[in-house]
Design an enzyme around this catalytic site. Structure first.
Site, short mmCIF file in Angstrom:
data_model
loop_
_atom_site.label_atom_id
_atom_site.label_comp_id
_atom_site.label_asym_id
_atom_site.label_seq_id
_atom_site.Cartn_x
_atom_site.Cartn_y
_atom_site.Cartn_z
N SER B 46 37.72 -24.49 112.44
CA SER B 46 36.34 -24.83 112.82
C SER B 46 35.48 -24.53 111.60
O SER B 46 35.51 -23.40 111.08
CB SER B 46 35.91 -23.99 114.02
OG SER B 46 34.65 -24.42 114.47
N GLU B 47 34.73 -25.52 111.11
CA GLU B 47 34.15 -25.38 109.78
C GLU B 47 32.99 -24.39 109.69
O GLU B 47 32.52 -24.11 108.61
CB GLU B 47 33.76 -26.75 109.20
CG GLU B 47 32.64 -27.47 109.90
CD GLU B 47 33.14 -28.43 110.97
OE1 GLU B 47 34.27 -28.25 111.47
OE2 GLU B 47 32.39 -29.38 111.30
#
Lengths: 232, 220
Positions: B46-47
């Site tokens: 998840s960035e």
């Protein structure tokens, strides 16, 4: 050890003035400096440039400053979820610079690492590249993007000590340690402030050298933007 | 029959290999996590700064400090790690993430993608999309083949402002699986069960390359 502790949010932001460039940590409403934002709203300084990944929601986060028209320019990667923001943008009251999220993060990093610019492929061939220098390395184009230059960085950590060392929790870390490194003056609000020596030096995320002022915040609301749960 | 969104996700899940680090965008890509085949172990990135993203929390155990890039409450899995946003995009830029799956408004036959801005509408921003498409070595786009008016979203050139150029390798829609050829063109690899090549051709404004028999998609 140098003591970085100030009495609270009002003291921490007391010399922020009209026209200053501020960095504010957080991703969405996660890990935002709630106490300092409240103090900035109370102080009612204007014409601010705010660098933050997002712009809060209508009634929380940077949205509270937007509501009072304190923000002249917003530099962010994503600004949805905010009707007042949209209104000010469409009416021309608010200037907005949208930049890729990785570029935003790395321009903070560059400032904290003493590097004037970075090269990133993000935005090559798009409108983000307009007017920017392009360099080719090994057959691939990269945009030159400058390090940020901010008067103040305002971050939120989970724990901190009197020497300004910071520890973040879970994904509330996000932009906070990067912005902490990048401000000319860095203000950290923490959920729990402890004496120097109580945090394990091996576990520090942000060394105190980057932090100029620290205080223990109170009344954290920690609002959740998208509460999602699983059915058992 | 054209595929449902869930079926598009199910088909894309077959592209995921054991040991992959995967970044899933918002929308159909998020659904892919529900169809990872048994015996395949992957790590979701998840960035906003997490590797090893787990499912949504059980009601009552939501943690405001633990969210994904869509700002949804999530959980971590054993072996997960948390880092700042610069490192997160650093691992993306350095191509440590094996596969990126994202949505699109338009894709062109040379692999350009538009998915962040519609002129005349409120612009919300590109978030991490431009970083992801500029750097990822393997990008699959999950999208609708045609818009609500029935117009093709697979085009000779994109009409909307671009997110990235010459970066998309594979597109999965409700009608077909297509590879984007290095010399340009959507090569038809599979078609949805019962959907004819002619129908896909009519729905594709960009150059569609058809060679030999095109098998029907198998979802399982």
């Amino acid at each position: 050890m140098i003591n970085k502790v100030v009495s609270g949010a009002d003291a921490a932001i007391s010399d922020i003035k009209d026209g200053d460039v501020l960095m504010l940590g957080g991703f969405g409403l996660c890990g935002i400096p709630e106490n300092c934002i409240s103090a900035l709203v109370k102080k009612n300084v204007h014409n601010l440039t705010c660098i933050s990944n997002n712009a809060g929601v209508d009634d929380f986060g940077i949205g509270l400053m937007l509501k009072q028209r304190q923000v002249k320019k917003m530099i962010a990667s994503y600004v949805g979820e905010n009707a007042e923001f949209e209104r000010q943008l469409l009416s021309g009251e608010l200037e907005v610079d949208l930049i890729p999220q990785g570029t935003l993060a790395t321009r903070c990093l560059a400032a904290g690492y003493g590097m004037p610019a970075i090269f990133t492929p993000a935005g090559v061939g798009t409108e983000v590249a307009e007017g920017k220098e392009i360099r080719n390395f090994d057959g691939k184009d990269y945009l030159m993007e400058y390090a940020f230059d901010a008067d103040f960085a305002i971050v939120k950590a989970w724990k901190g000590d009197t020497a300004g060392n910071l520890v973040f929790r879970a994904t509330s870390r996000n932009f906070n340690p990067l912005m902490a490194m990048a401000g000319k003056v860095t203000i950290a609000e923490v959920e729990e402030l402890v004496d120097a020596g109580e945090l394990d030096p091996d576990h520090i995320h942000t060394p105190g050298i980057y932090v100029h002022r620290i205080f223990q915040g109170d009344g954290y609301e920690k609002r959740i933007e998208q509460r999602t749960v699983r059915k058992i | 029959m054209p595929l449902s969104k869930e079926e598009i996700a199910q088909r894309i899940a077959k592209e995921i290999k054991d040991g992959y680090y995967v970044n899933l965008g918002i929308g159909i890509p998020t659904l892919v996590a529900n169809y990872i085949p048994k015996g395949i172990n992957i790590v979701l990135q998840s960035e906003n700064g997490l590797l090893g993203m787990g499912p949504f929390p059980i009601e009552g155990s939501e943690d405001a400090d633990l969210i994904n890039a869509g700002k949804q409450t999530i959980t971590t899995l054993p072996g997960s790690s948390i880092f700042d946003s610069a490192m997160s995009f650093g691992m993306i830029r350095a191509q440590k993430v094996d596969l990126t799956i994202l949505g699109a408004m338009e894709v062109s036959e040379n692999g350009d993608i538009a998915n962040w801005k519609i002129p005349g509408k409120m612009v919300k921003g590109m978030g991490g999309a431009m970083d992801l498409v500029a750097s990822a070595k393997n990008i699959i786009v999950a999208m609708q083949h045609v818009n609500k008016a029935g117009e093709s979203k697979l085009l000779p050139t994109c009409t909307l402002p671009l997110t990235g150029v010459r970066c998309i390798k594979k597109v999965v829609t409700e009608l077909a699986v297509m590879d984007i050829l290095p010399e340009g063109g959507f090569k038809l690899v599979e078609r949805a069960a019962g959907v004819s090549i002619e129908f896909i051709q009519q729905s594709t404004l960009g150059k569609l390359v058809v060679e030999g028999d095109v098998p029907e998609m198998q979802l399982n």
